[in-house]
Motif scaffolding. Structure first.
Motif, short mmCIF file in Angstrom:
data_model
loop_
_atom_site.label_atom_id
_atom_site.label_comp_id
_atom_site.label_asym_id
_atom_site.label_seq_id
_atom_site.Cartn_x
_atom_site.Cartn_y
_atom_site.Cartn_z
N THR A 283 -7.46 8.26 -12.10
CA THR A 283 -7.34 9.69 -11.91
C THR A 283 -7.22 10.25 -10.38
OG1 THR A 283 -9.78 10.03 -11.43
CG2 THR A 283 -8.76 10.09 -13.81
N THR A 284 -7.19 9.31 -9.65
CA THR A 284 -6.91 9.74 -8.01
C THR A 284 -6.22 8.84 -7.19
OG1 THR A 284 -8.92 8.65 -7.02
CG2 THR A 284 -9.19 10.97 -7.90
N GLU A 285 -5.36 9.46 -6.40
CA GLU A 285 -4.51 8.62 -5.54
C GLU A 285 -5.49 7.67 -4.62
OE1 GLU A 285 -0.78 9.09 -2.24
OE2 GLU A 285 -1.65 10.79 -2.99
N GLU A 286 -6.44 8.06 -4.15
CA GLU A 286 -7.34 7.53 -3.37
C GLU A 286 -7.73 6.06 -3.99
OE1 GLU A 286 -6.96 11.46 -2.01
OE2 GLU A 286 -7.73 10.91 -4.00
N TYR A 287 -8.27 6.38 -5.14
CA TYR A 287 -8.83 5.26 -5.92
C TYR A 287 -7.56 4.18 -5.96
CZ TYR A 287 -11.08 2.62 -9.86
OH TYR A 287 -11.50 1.64 -10.68
N ALA A 288 -6.53 4.39 -6.44
CA ALA A 288 -5.21 3.71 -6.71
C ALA A 288 -4.96 3.06 -5.30
CB ALA A 288 -4.25 4.54 -7.28
N VAL A 289 -5.09 3.58 -4.38
CA VAL A 289 -4.79 3.23 -2.86
C VAL A 289 -5.73 1.82 -2.82
CG1 VAL A 289 -4.83 3.47 -0.46
CG2 VAL A 289 -3.46 4.97 -1.82
N LYS A 290 -7.00 2.16 -2.94
CA LYS A 290 -8.23 1.24 -2.69
C LYS A 290 -7.61 -0.21 -3.46
CE LYS A 290 -13.13 0.37 -3.04
NZ LYS A 290 -13.19 -0.30 -1.83
N ILE A 291 -7.25 -0.02 -4.83
CA ILE A 291 -7.05 -1.14 -5.73
C ILE A 291 -5.60 -1.62 -5.23
CG2 ILE A 291 -6.35 -1.87 -8.00
CD1 ILE A 291 -8.11 0.47 -8.97
N ALA A 292 -4.80 -1.08 -4.75
CA ALA A 292 -3.43 -1.67 -4.59
C ALA A 292 -3.55 -2.56 -3.17
CB ALA A 292 -2.30 -0.47 -4.31
N ARG A 293 -4.44 -1.80 -2.39
CA ARG A 293 -4.51 -2.24 -0.73
C ARG A 293 -5.39 -3.57 -0.84
NH1 ARG A 293 -7.05 1.80 1.97
NH2 ARG A 293 -8.72 1.01 1.11
N ASP A 294 -6.51 -3.46 -1.60
CA ASP A 294 -7.58 -4.31 -1.47
C ASP A 294 -7.48 -5.63 -2.55
OD1 ASP A 294 -8.55 -2.58 0.46
OD2 ASP A 294 -10.30 -1.79 -0.72
N TRP A 295 -6.94 -5.22 -3.73
CA TRP A 295 -6.93 -6.18 -4.89
C TRP A 295 -5.39 -6.77 -4.96
CZ3 TRP A 295 -10.71 -7.89 -7.89
CH2 TRP A 295 -12.06 -7.16 -7.83
N ASN A 296 -4.39 -5.80 -5.02
CA ASN A 296 -3.04 -6.33 -5.43
C ASN A 296 -2.34 -7.16 -4.02
OD1 ASN A 296 -2.79 -3.47 -7.03
ND2 ASN A 296 -2.36 -5.31 -8.10
N VAL A 297 -2.72 -6.68 -3.17
CA VAL A 297 -2.03 -7.30 -1.85
C VAL A 297 -2.54 -8.67 -1.63
CG1 VAL A 297 -1.94 -7.48 0.73
CG2 VAL A 297 -1.70 -5.28 -0.67
N ALA B 100 -3.91 -10.73 -4.05
CA ALA B 100 -3.43 -11.22 -5.24
C ALA B 100 -2.11 -11.77 -5.34
CB ALA B 100 -3.94 -10.69 -6.54
N SER B 101 -1.38 -10.77 -4.67
CA SER B 101 0.37 -11.09 -4.84
C SER B 101 1.10 -10.83 -3.97
CB SER B 101 0.88 -10.11 -5.97
OG SER B 101 0.46 -8.91 -5.94
N GLY B 102 0.50 -10.53 -2.54
CA GLY B 102 1.14 -10.33 -1.59
C GLY B 102 1.67 -8.79 -1.15
N SER B 103 1.65 -8.12 -2.04
CA SER B 103 2.00 -6.67 -1.95
C SER B 103 1.47 -5.66 -3.07
CB SER B 103 3.41 -6.36 -2.03
OG SER B 103 4.25 -6.77 -3.26
N GLY B 104 1.20 -4.48 -2.79
CA GLY B 104 0.40 -3.50 -3.58
C GLY B 104 1.37 -2.45 -3.78
N TYR B 105 1.15 -1.46 -4.77
CA TYR B 105 2.02 -0.38 -4.78
C TYR B 105 1.21 0.60 -5.69
CZ TYR B 105 5.90 -3.32 -3.67
OH TYR B 105 6.36 -4.38 -3.13
N VAL B 106 1.17 2.04 -5.28
CA VAL B 106 0.74 3.02 -5.94
C VAL B 106 1.87 3.72 -6.51
CG1 VAL B 106 -0.70 5.06 -5.82
CG2 VAL B 106 -1.25 3.10 -4.38
N THR B 107 1.77 3.94 -8.05
CA THR B 107 2.61 4.85 -8.55
C THR B 107 2.01 6.18 -8.96
OG1 THR B 107 2.45 3.81 -10.80
CG2 THR B 107 3.97 2.82 -9.36
N ARG B 108 2.94 7.32 -9.22
CA ARG B 108 2.37 8.59 -9.85
C ARG B 108 3.20 8.89 -10.84
NH1 ARG B 108 2.73 12.50 -5.18
NH2 ARG B 108 4.64 12.46 -5.88
#
Length: 115
Positions: free
Chosen positions: A41-55, A57-65
């Motif tokens: 529900t928030t961009e801030e939460y999505a940023v945290k997951i993309a930065r702290d988990w996706n990067v 796990a897979s080398g990069s993370g993205y936030v979509t809206r």
């Protein structure tokens, strides 16, 4: 015109590639080990997951809206995932096709986190 709700989705490069292949219109089907699709529900939460988990796990993370019809989302409760700042919808995998049909406009990348 239908009311919409803005949602965000943290994603890795593989899922993002599939979204791009769809013309930025739909999320790909869940894998067997992924029974839930969870936009947040928030961009801030999505940023945290993309930065702290996706990067890591897979080398990069993205936030979509993207926008989803409120009428569709009214069928689901917002879930708290580890704190008040971590709110998300839990869409069962079998409902993802209907969820995709409720997306208004295109899915867009708003943040990217390379290694």
């Amino acid at each position: 015109m239908a009311q919409t709700v803005t949602l965000w989705r943290p994603t890795g490069p593989e899922e993002l590639r599939l979204v791009e292949q769809s013309g930025w219109k739909v999320w790909p089907p869940r894998l067997p080990e992924q029974p839930i699709f969870y936009p947040v529900t928030t961009e801030e939460y999505a940023v945290k997951i993309a930065r702290d988990w996706n990067v890591p796990a897979s080398g990069s993370g993205y936030v979509t809206r993207f926008e989803v019809k409120k009428e569709f989302l009214d069928n689901y409760e917002i879930q708290e995932a580890g704190g008040r700042a971590h709110l998300e919808y839990w869409i069962p995998a079998e409902d993802l096709e209907d969820f995709n049909a409720a997306i208004v406009g295109k899915i867009e990348v708003v943040r990217a986190f390379p290694e």
